[in-house]
Every structure is written in structure tokens, then in C-alpha cells.
Design a protein around this motif. Sequence first.
Motif, PDB file in Angstrom:
ATOM      1  N   SER A  27       1.280  -1.035   0.306  1.00  0.00           N
ATOM      2  CA  SER A  27       0.317  -0.136  -0.220  1.00  0.00           C
ATOM      3  C   SER A  27       0.894   1.154   0.139  1.00  0.00           C
ATOM      4  N   GLY A  28       1.511   1.114  -1.362  1.00  0.00           N
ATOM      5  CA  GLY A  28       2.076   2.970  -1.590  1.00  0.00           C
ATOM      6  C   GLY A  28       3.354   2.630  -1.084  1.00  0.00           C
ATOM      7  N   THR A  85       1.184   1.152  -9.954  1.00  0.00           N
ATOM      8  CA  THR A  85      -0.251   0.718  -8.705  1.00  0.00           C
ATOM      9  C   THR A  85      -0.471  -0.238  -8.795  1.00  0.00           C
ATOM     10  N   ASP A  86      -1.013  -1.038  -8.061  1.00  0.00           N
ATOM     11  CA  ASP A  86      -1.192  -2.839  -7.143  1.00  0.00           C
ATOM     12  C   ASP A  86      -2.615  -2.788  -8.302  1.00  0.00           C
ATOM     13  N   ASP A 118      -5.034  -3.421  -6.430  1.00  0.00           N
ATOM     14  CA  ASP A 118      -6.201  -3.064  -4.984  1.00  0.00           C
ATOM     15  C   ASP A 118      -6.078  -1.571  -5.571  1.00  0.00           C
ATOM     16  N   GLU A 131      -3.922   0.444  -5.557  1.00  0.00           N
ATOM     17  CA  GLU A 131      -2.624   1.632  -3.759  1.00  0.00           C
ATOM     18  C   GLU A 131      -1.134   1.389  -5.170  1.00  0.00           C
ATOM     19  N   GLU A 132      -1.401   2.966  -4.919  1.00  0.00           N
ATOM     20  CA  GLU A 132       0.491   2.959  -5.112  1.00  0.00           C
ATOM     21  C   GLU A 132       2.098   1.943  -5.040  1.00  0.00           C
TER      22      GLU A 132
END
Length: 401
Positions: free
Chosen positions: A27-28, A215-216, A218, A220-221
Motif C-alpha cells: 500500500s504505497g 499501481t497494484d 487494489d 494502491e501506489e
Amino acid sequence: MNTTPSPVTKRLAWLSGLVLAGGLVLSGCAAATTAEPTISASSSAATSTAASTDAGSTAETIADTSAAAAAFLATLSDEQKKAVSYDFDDETKTTSWSNFPVTFVQRAGLNLADLTEEQRTAALAVMESLLSDEAYATVTGIMGGDEYLAENSSSTEDSLGQYYIAFFGDPTATDSAFEVQFGGHHLGINATLDGDADAITFAPTHLGVQPAVYTDEDGEEVQPFEGIYTDAFAFFDSLTADQQATLTSGDVSMCAPGDTCAFATGAGLSGADLSDEQRDLLLQLIANWAGMSDEETTAAALAEIDKTLDDTVIAWSGATVYDMTTGNGIDFSISGPNVYIAFQAQQGSAGADVDGVTTSGWGHVHTIYRDPTNDYANSVTQQASAGMSGGPGGGSTPPAS
């Protein structure tokens, strides 16, 4: 429209599911930032170690990693156990890792793509036991970058998503030394754990990234090297104009996997010319490679490096401002008696172009960490690779990747 997944996508399907199943969501920047403790140049190693033991000790990491390795081995067939296990002093460990794809340099051990979900989960549990939370997030962020490229770029590189694990020595014996080797393209970890000496070293190790930010699934970066870039520019920005001029006039070097390296320092900024604050920032940068495990191990590694920091030379080229929207990134090397780090931006995407995403320069980086006094915990003699820049395989020219 044909919706059949490509072979590469199929092969990577286990990766995203396994990471999420393990409870680690990429998540980033915060999740992928490596923030190791700073060791003051004036601090004693004993004080630093004692202060950090409560947050994780070398002995605990060795015991936990050994237990995870035993659990992983218990999931394997006799044939698989034989394939993943090598003698501790087997010279294969020097030729089975690289900064080139698996298609050019064959890795040792078992390919995670060939394992069952249970076995893959157990294999990654070994790495999670060995690494700090920050380092594990960096490693899984690197692996997630492979998945992103496979799904979104034009790359036809078959090695995307292929990651191997191997043991040199008996990982279930905590009173002797063993090595965990893990990696594929853009990743090559060689961690030697010695219960008898109460020591862990990550020399040599290769960390790479492509792309720099993605970006995954989900939304999220993820930015796996944010911590490294932040620490590098914190050190650079701490220097005076004269120090920066000396730094950028130096000779950036690279000792690639498979090379017999002389670890020449060349010209650049000497550690003897740094203030205490600047030394701290340099050690914090070095910790992104030397300090990938618990805090006691990190403190011990940095204390050894600090002893010879006056004789260490740092060189830098490329950007002088942390701005990925312009320029071609940075290159730097840190070369001294107890540490060698090379950080190089790759000026090519290797066919992994994605619209609006940086996959060259800033976004495609190879790094090498070595210890001139302790590569592979001195268990093998440094030798030239039998194959292409780091391994026994390959007979054609590898791509610029």
C-alpha cells in the motif's frame, strides 16, 4: 476479444494472491520505505546493539528463519529437498545470482512458480522471518513490479515472475552457518546466517526495480525504492556546495555479480571529510542493503562499516534533485574496506514500456551490495562467473535489463 491469460500472467497469478493471503498489502510508499536505525559516528557499537536488541536480535532472527526453513522443507518431496539443498561451501552460490534475467543466468534451487500454494507460502515465510518488515515490503514490492510489467507492458521476458529459493548448508542447524539465496530478475539476496558466531550478512545482494512507481491490483501506489531515494538525497542535500562538487567529480563504479572485483575506490568524496551528521546520513543510506534484518544485526553491520568510513569514497553522477519527472536518474557508488554499494539507473526499458509510467532511468535501477571482507561470509573464493555477467547459463548477448 481474446480474454485468455498469457503464460506469463498465469505464472504470476500466484504472486499477488500469495502476498495478499499473507496479510501484506503493498500500500504505497509507506509500506515500501526502508527506514533503518541511524548509527552515530561517535556511538559505540556495544551501546547501539544493546539499545536495539529489544526490537529484534540476531539470535532470534536466526532461530526464526531456521524454524521457517524447516517448515518449508517439510512441505517438499525428497526430490525437491535435494534440488533446494547445497553444501555450504558449494561454489554454485557465486554463479547462481545475477542482475540479468533467469533466461540468461540459471538460478539455484526451486522455482516458486513450480511449487504448490502451500509450498510457496512456506517459502516466502522464510524470507519474512529473515527480513525486517521494511525490507520484506521492498522485496515483495520488487516482485510486484514484475507482475505489473507482465500485465501492462509489451515485455516478452519469460523470466518475469520466476523466483528461486535455495539453501547452502543445513538451515535447520542453528549452531552452524547456512545461507538463504532468494531471487530472480531484479532481485538476488544472499543472506548468510551463522548461529555459532551470532552473525548475519547480506553480502552480496542485488536489489533492482522496474518500474519505480506502479499501481497494484487494489489501486494502491507502490514505490519499492522510495526509502533508498529518500536516504540518498538526504545525504546529498546535507553536503556543502564544495562537497557536492567533489562528490560529482568522482568515479562511479560497478562490480556486477559474477565479476572478480578489486573494489577500487577511485576519486570522489572521502568519508573522512564528512561531519558526524553527514556520516549518520551515509550510514542510514547504506543500511538499505546492509541492514535488511533485525536491529541488532543492522547495528553490528553499520558499526563495522563506520570503523573504516574515513577510508570510504562516495561518487555520484546524474540528477542532483529528487524529481522523477525530469532527467535520467542517478548513479552512485560507495566503496570502502568494509562496504561496496553500486546504484545505477538503467537507460533502457528492455521492452517494458507502459504508457505514463517510468520504466527507464529513474524507473529502472540495478544495485549491488558487497562486503570486500566478508562476501558469502568468506565461505567460497571469489571467482569469475562461467557465464554471462553472473551465472553459468546463456550463450547469447543479454538485453540491457
